[in-house]
Design a protein around this motif. Structure first.
Motif, short mmCIF file in Angstrom:
data_model
loop_
_atom_site.label_atom_id
_atom_site.label_comp_id
_atom_site.label_asym_id
_atom_site.label_seq_id
_atom_site.Cartn_x
_atom_site.Cartn_y
_atom_site.Cartn_z
N ARG A 43 94.92 79.91 121.43
CA ARG A 43 95.20 78.60 121.97
C ARG A 43 93.92 77.86 122.59
O ARG A 43 93.96 76.46 122.09
CB ARG A 43 96.26 78.57 123.13
N SER A 44 93.04 78.39 123.11
CA SER A 44 91.74 77.86 123.49
C SER A 44 91.06 77.47 122.41
O SER A 44 90.25 76.09 122.24
CB SER A 44 91.08 78.89 124.38
N ASN A 45 91.02 78.18 121.28
CA ASN A 45 90.07 77.96 119.99
C ASN A 45 90.73 76.56 119.59
O ASN A 45 90.03 75.65 118.85
CB ASN A 45 90.05 78.83 119.08
N LYS A 46 92.01 76.58 119.32
CA LYS A 46 92.89 75.45 118.84
C LYS A 46 92.58 74.23 119.60
O LYS A 46 92.31 72.91 119.06
CB LYS A 46 94.14 75.61 118.60
N ASN A 47 92.72 74.19 120.85
CA ASN A 47 92.54 73.23 121.66
C ASN A 47 90.89 72.54 121.66
O ASN A 47 90.74 71.43 121.47
CB ASN A 47 92.73 73.44 123.33
N LYS A 48 89.87 73.64 121.41
CA LYS A 48 88.48 73.12 121.21
C LYS A 48 88.37 72.41 119.83
O LYS A 48 87.76 71.37 119.87
CB LYS A 48 87.60 74.43 121.31
N GLN A 49 88.97 73.02 118.96
CA GLN A 49 89.06 72.46 117.43
C GLN A 49 89.70 70.82 117.68
O GLN A 49 89.14 70.02 117.02
CB GLN A 49 89.46 73.26 116.43
N ARG A 50 90.79 70.99 118.16
CA ARG A 50 91.45 69.73 118.28
C ARG A 50 90.71 68.60 119.12
O ARG A 50 90.63 67.42 118.61
CB ARG A 50 92.70 69.86 118.97
N ASN A 51 89.98 68.90 120.17
CA ASN A 51 89.15 68.04 120.94
C ASN A 51 87.82 67.61 120.00
O ASN A 51 87.49 66.30 120.09
CB ASN A 51 88.75 68.66 122.35
N SER A 54 89.12 65.20 117.37
CA SER A 54 89.53 63.73 117.73
C SER A 54 88.07 63.14 118.33
O SER A 54 88.22 62.00 118.12
CB SER A 54 90.51 63.90 119.20
#
Length: 59
Positions: A43-51, A54
């Protein structure tokens, strides 16, 4: 193992580093802990990638 790696890491990073008494056990325990926390890490890696993505779009 690489002789003096702990000293080199400590000098280069200015962070504490030490050699484990049983390096293979440390690898096994660390791998097990990573697997236990896999979902949180994922989840943390997905959030970093999403940020990151964006921020790229807004430029």
């Amino acid at each position: 193992l690489l002789q003096g790696l702990d000293v080199r890491l400590r000098e280069e990073t200015q962070m504490p580093a030490h050699r484990a008494e049983s390096p293979l056990t440390c690898v096994a325990v660390g791998s097990g802990r990573s697997l236990e926390e896999f979902e949180a890490i994922h989840r943390s890696n997905k959030n970093k990638q999403r940020n990151h993505n964006s921020r790229r779009r807004t430029r």
